[in-house]
Design an enzyme around this catalytic site. Structure first.
Site, short mmCIF file in Angstrom:
data_model
loop_
_atom_site.label_atom_id
_atom_site.label_comp_id
_atom_site.label_asym_id
_atom_site.label_seq_id
_atom_site.Cartn_x
_atom_site.Cartn_y
_atom_site.Cartn_z
N SER A 88 13.65 50.84 11.34
CA SER A 88 12.96 49.81 12.01
C SER A 88 13.04 48.43 10.70
O SER A 88 13.85 47.95 10.33
CB SER A 88 11.97 50.12 12.93
OG SER A 88 11.95 49.30 13.35
N GLU A 94 21.55 49.90 14.66
CA GLU A 94 20.88 50.19 16.56
C GLU A 94 19.43 48.98 16.16
O GLU A 94 19.55 48.33 16.01
CB GLU A 94 20.00 51.81 15.83
CG GLU A 94 18.74 51.45 14.03
CD GLU A 94 16.81 50.98 15.40
OE1 GLU A 94 16.87 50.77 16.03
OE2 GLU A 94 16.92 49.95 14.04
N HIS A 118 15.30 53.75 17.83
CA HIS A 118 13.79 54.04 18.14
C HIS A 118 14.01 54.58 19.77
O HIS A 118 13.70 54.87 20.18
CB HIS A 118 13.19 52.67 18.35
CG HIS A 118 13.01 51.47 17.45
ND1 HIS A 118 14.35 50.91 16.29
CD2 HIS A 118 11.75 51.26 17.14
CE1 HIS A 118 13.88 50.06 16.14
NE2 HIS A 118 12.08 50.04 16.31
#
Length: 327
Positions: free
Chosen positions: A129, A226, A296
């Site tokens: 992230s 992502e 995630h």
């Protein structure tokens, strides 16, 4: 009018990137340090649960001050977070560093880190992230292979642990297979195979590094991406930024992970993310596939930033061409 390549905007000093180095493999009984280089935790109990989880797995654990610190949305001040990271890097007792969570904040400390010292003390550094900017920057500036993998508030189930153990502990030339659930189906966007060096992470964080000296050069790279909870028009804008910067044109291949909850609020104006991937990636003439277990999500790969990999877009698979840690 001549097209200006990506490298014309970066590396203005023509400074050569450091050679790639690897950290020693992790083993049961080693000391894992947990730090928060980005966002603050909402609930301190999450940190205590993660500490117990690591201990149950057979590791010793050191919790950083930043894990329990809060300065707005940040896990303490920039000075605290950068200073703690460097202290853990130089601590000879620490074998690996895992981020407690993502959020936001890593970009604020990239210019406060001593990358030469990191190179002198190679150890496993892992997160995802917002940690995307930290692990890519460390690889680019120090040459150390870092790891895009679970953080403290992630699920550490069997699938995730299989890849943690294979990559970080067993030092395998790990094979990354598609997930087995129906929603994990692979889609080949452009067929073929490619070898390259793996870089990437969260799309919005990766795009925020464009124009900085911390983003890995795209030449010879395989990029993975992502995202979570971004509307398609925002994804469109970020992919356009990657294209217009010249970054996409030098890649060897692209692996697309999960774009979870990336849907439009107004359905009548929605463009599906898969349509966007086709728009930006199909014309590149390189292998591309989507649906990889990256992002995630509960079950995720551990991916080494800076390692050599081979991707197969027809099968939706990757494999390390060499171990990412030293056994």
């Amino acid at each position: 009018m001549a097209v200006i390549g990506f490298s014309s905007f970066i590396n203005l000093e023509e400074k050569q990137r450091p050679s790639t180095i690897k950290a020693p493999a992790l083993k049961r009984g080693d000391l894992i340090a947990v730090t928060s280089p980005a966002g603050a935790l909402r609930d301190a109990e999450t940190a205590h649960e993660f500490k117990k989880k690591l201990e149950d797995l057979g590791f010793r654990v050191k919790m950083g001050e930043s894990v329990f610190s809060k300065e707005g949305y940040l896990a303490g001040s920039d000075d605290l977070r950068s200073r703690e990271l460097m202290q853990l890097i130089t601590d000879k007792n620490v074998n690996a560093i895992v981020a407690m969570k993502g959020g936001y904040g890593c970009a604020r400390i990239l210019d406060k880190i001593d990358y030469d010292i990191i190179r002198q003390h190679p150890k496993i550094i892992m997160g995802f992230s917002d940690i995307t900017s930290l692990i890519n920057a460390i690889y680019e500036k120090s040459g150390l292979i870092c790891f895009h993998g679970p953080v403290g508030n992630s699920s550490w189930g069997d699938f995730t642990m299989k890849y943690v153990e294979s990559v970080l502990m067993e030092a395998h030339s790990t094979h990354y297979y598609p997930g087995k659930k129906a929603e994990d189906q692979i889609r080949t966007i452009s067929p073929g195979e490619a070898d390259g060096i793996l870089v990437g992470g969260n799309l919005s964080v990766f795009c925020s590094m464009i124009g900085t000296p911390y983003l890995p050069d795209p030449n010879g790279k395989i990029l993975f991406l992502e995202e979570v909870k971004e509307e398609p028009f925002r994804i469109d804008r970020m992919l356009a930024q990657l294209k217009l910067s010249g970054y996409l044109q030098s890649l060897k291949g692209i692996v697309i992970g999960k774009f979870r909850d990336c849907v439009a609020e107004e359905k009548e104006f929605e463009i599906k993310t898969e349509v966007l991937f086709d728009t930006y990636f199909k014309s590149l003439g390189i292998p591309v596939y989507s649906g990889a277990m990256i992002g995630h999500i509960s079950d995720k790969y551990t991916l080494p930033i800076g390692a050599k990999v081979r991707m197969n877009a027809n099968k939706g698979e990757m494999q390390l061409l060499e171990p990412a840690v030293l056994k």
